[in-house]
Write a protein that holds these residues in place. Sequence first.
Motif, mmCIF file in Angstrom:
data_model
loop_
_atom_site.group_PDB
_atom_site.id
_atom_site.type_symbol
_atom_site.label_atom_id
_atom_site.label_comp_id
_atom_site.label_asym_id
_atom_site.label_seq_id
_atom_site.Cartn_x
_atom_site.Cartn_y
_atom_site.Cartn_z
ATOM 1 N N PRO A 23 0.937 -1.186 -0.258
ATOM 2 C CA PRO A 23 0.020 0.058 -0.093
ATOM 3 C C PRO A 23 0.840 1.291 -0.032
ATOM 4 C CG PRO A 23 -0.879 -1.653 1.483
ATOM 5 C CD PRO A 23 0.465 -2.211 1.043
ATOM 6 N N ASP A 24 0.152 2.212 -0.692
ATOM 7 C CA ASP A 24 0.927 3.628 -0.649
ATOM 8 C C ASP A 24 0.637 4.585 0.441
ATOM 9 O OD1 ASP A 24 2.265 5.902 -1.354
ATOM 10 O OD2 ASP A 24 1.474 6.107 -3.591
ATOM 11 N N LYS A 25 1.642 5.216 1.112
ATOM 12 C CA LYS A 25 1.482 5.848 2.283
ATOM 13 C C LYS A 25 0.725 6.994 1.949
ATOM 14 C CE LYS A 25 5.852 8.224 2.394
ATOM 15 N NZ LYS A 25 6.933 8.627 3.125
ATOM 16 N N LYS A 26 0.650 7.510 0.511
ATOM 17 C CA LYS A 26 -0.056 8.663 0.004
ATOM 18 C C LYS A 26 -1.423 8.617 -0.327
ATOM 19 C CE LYS A 26 4.312 10.882 -1.673
ATOM 20 N NZ LYS A 26 4.952 11.066 -2.654
ATOM 21 N N TRP A 29 -0.309 -0.960 9.630
ATOM 22 C CA TRP A 29 -0.696 -2.289 10.411
ATOM 23 C C TRP A 29 0.531 -3.034 9.865
ATOM 24 C CZ3 TRP A 29 -0.747 -7.087 8.281
ATOM 25 C CH2 TRP A 29 -1.299 -8.282 9.206
ATOM 26 N N TRP A 30 1.244 -3.149 8.756
ATOM 27 C CA TRP A 30 2.234 -4.096 8.260
ATOM 28 C C TRP A 30 3.561 -3.464 8.840
ATOM 29 C CZ3 TRP A 30 3.628 -8.348 7.417
ATOM 30 C CH2 TRP A 30 4.754 -8.693 6.969
ATOM 31 N N LYS A 31 3.734 -2.385 8.792
ATOM 32 C CA LYS A 31 5.000 -1.559 9.470
ATOM 33 C C LYS A 31 5.047 -1.835 10.938
ATOM 34 C CE LYS A 31 5.489 2.798 8.194
ATOM 35 N NZ LYS A 31 5.169 4.165 7.565
ATOM 36 N N TYR A 32 4.067 -1.727 11.433
ATOM 37 C CA TYR A 32 3.993 -2.070 13.051
ATOM 38 C C TYR A 32 4.270 -3.437 13.306
ATOM 39 C CZ TYR A 32 2.032 -2.789 17.780
ATOM 40 O OH TYR A 32 2.039 -3.201 18.988
ATOM 41 N N ASN A 33 3.747 -4.376 12.417
ATOM 42 C CA ASN A 33 4.066 -5.810 12.731
ATOM 43 C C ASN A 33 5.301 -6.216 12.212
ATOM 44 O OD1 ASN A 33 1.568 -7.701 13.775
ATOM 45 N ND2 ASN A 33 0.588 -5.933 12.482
ATOM 46 N N LYS A 34 6.007 -5.618 11.200
ATOM 47 C CA LYS A 34 7.125 -5.778 10.808
ATOM 48 C C LYS A 34 8.342 -5.500 11.878
ATOM 49 C CE LYS A 34 9.098 -3.595 7.071
ATOM 50 N NZ LYS A 34 9.332 -3.132 5.737
ATOM 51 N N LYS A 35 8.060 -4.350 12.463
ATOM 52 C CA LYS A 35 8.669 -3.783 13.591
ATOM 53 C C LYS A 35 8.736 -4.781 14.721
ATOM 54 C CE LYS A 35 8.931 0.244 16.756
ATOM 55 N NZ LYS A 35 8.195 1.551 17.152
ATOM 56 N N ARG A 36 7.754 -5.260 15.157
ATOM 57 C CA ARG A 36 7.464 -6.171 16.266
ATOM 58 C C ARG A 36 8.370 -7.543 16.118
ATOM 59 N NH1 ARG A 36 2.015 -7.634 17.938
ATOM 60 N NH2 ARG A 36 3.178 -8.257 19.874
ATOM 61 N N ILE A 37 8.323 -8.120 14.746
ATOM 62 C CA ILE A 37 9.050 -9.235 14.413
ATOM 63 C C ILE A 37 10.479 -8.901 14.442
ATOM 64 C CG2 ILE A 37 9.720 -10.522 12.343
ATOM 65 C CD1 ILE A 37 6.635 -10.231 11.293
ATOM 66 N N LYS A 38 11.003 -7.782 14.192
ATOM 67 C CA LYS A 38 12.521 -7.270 14.473
ATOM 68 C C LYS A 38 12.609 -7.189 15.673
ATOM 69 C CE LYS A 38 13.189 -5.393 9.850
ATOM 70 N NZ LYS A 38 13.464 -3.948 9.197
ATOM 71 N N GLN A 39 11.987 -6.940 16.667
ATOM 72 C CA GLN A 39 12.120 -6.595 18.010
ATOM 73 C C GLN A 39 11.995 -7.824 18.692
ATOM 74 O OE1 GLN A 39 9.175 -3.667 19.180
ATOM 75 N NE2 GLN A 39 10.626 -2.023 18.854
ATOM 76 N N GLY A 40 11.543 -9.187 17.987
ATOM 77 C CA GLY A 40 11.355 -10.276 18.776
ATOM 78 C C GLY A 40 10.127 -10.572 19.516
ATOM 79 N N LYS A 41 9.189 -9.549 19.165
ATOM 80 C CA LYS A 41 7.898 -9.383 19.779
ATOM 81 C C LYS A 41 6.866 -10.201 19.260
ATOM 82 C CE LYS A 41 8.687 -5.310 22.403
ATOM 83 N NZ LYS A 41 8.358 -3.832 22.669
ATOM 84 N N LEU A 42 7.242 -10.556 18.062
ATOM 85 C CA LEU A 42 6.154 -11.484 17.147
ATOM 86 C C LEU A 42 7.078 -12.497 16.455
ATOM 87 C CD1 LEU A 42 2.959 -11.248 16.274
ATOM 88 C CD2 LEU A 42 3.750 -9.766 14.371
ATOM 89 N N ASP A 43 6.392 -13.542 16.476
ATOM 90 C CA ASP A 43 6.887 -14.687 15.897
ATOM 91 C C ASP A 43 7.234 -14.484 14.448
ATOM 92 O OD1 ASP A 43 7.882 -17.419 15.290
ATOM 93 O OD2 ASP A 43 5.707 -18.309 15.128
ATOM 94 N N GLN A 44 8.595 -14.905 14.343
ATOM 95 C CA GLN A 44 9.198 -14.583 12.886
ATOM 96 C C GLN A 44 8.296 -15.533 11.838
ATOM 97 O OE1 GLN A 44 13.318 -14.980 13.035
ATOM 98 N NE2 GLN A 44 13.602 -12.839 13.505
ATOM 99 N N GLN A 45 7.984 -16.473 12.157
ATOM 100 C CA GLN A 45 7.323 -17.424 11.148
ATOM 101 C C GLN A 45 5.951 -16.830 10.555
ATOM 102 O OE1 GLN A 45 8.264 -20.414 9.808
ATOM 103 N NE2 GLN A 45 9.913 -19.831 11.179
ATOM 104 N N ILE A 46 5.447 -16.077 11.429
ATOM 105 C CA ILE A 46 4.169 -14.981 11.058
ATOM 106 C C ILE A 46 4.527 -14.342 9.878
ATOM 107 C CG2 ILE A 46 2.676 -13.259 11.515
ATOM 108 C CD1 ILE A 46 2.385 -14.794 14.343
#
Length: 66
Positions: free
Chosen positions: A29-32, A42-59
């Motif tokens: 999706p385009d931010k504009k 939503w995707w950027k937030y979840n990607k950040k959580r994966i990198k922080q180890g707070k969300l399973d990387q398999q997801i």
Amino acid sequence: MAEKKSRAEAWQDNYDALCAYVKVHRQFPDKKKEESRGLLNWWKYNKKRIKQGKLDQQIGRASCRE
């Protein structure tokens, strides 16, 4: 009164919506564009959580449902 979805179900619904968007538009999706901004955030937030180890990387590697 409608039943409230579990977090896992809501997450999967958003992920399916993201997959459908990418399938149609062949890009994230385009931010504009206001109509797709929520999905992008939503995707950027979840990607950040994966990198922080707070969300399973398999997801993050899950494939889209057909």
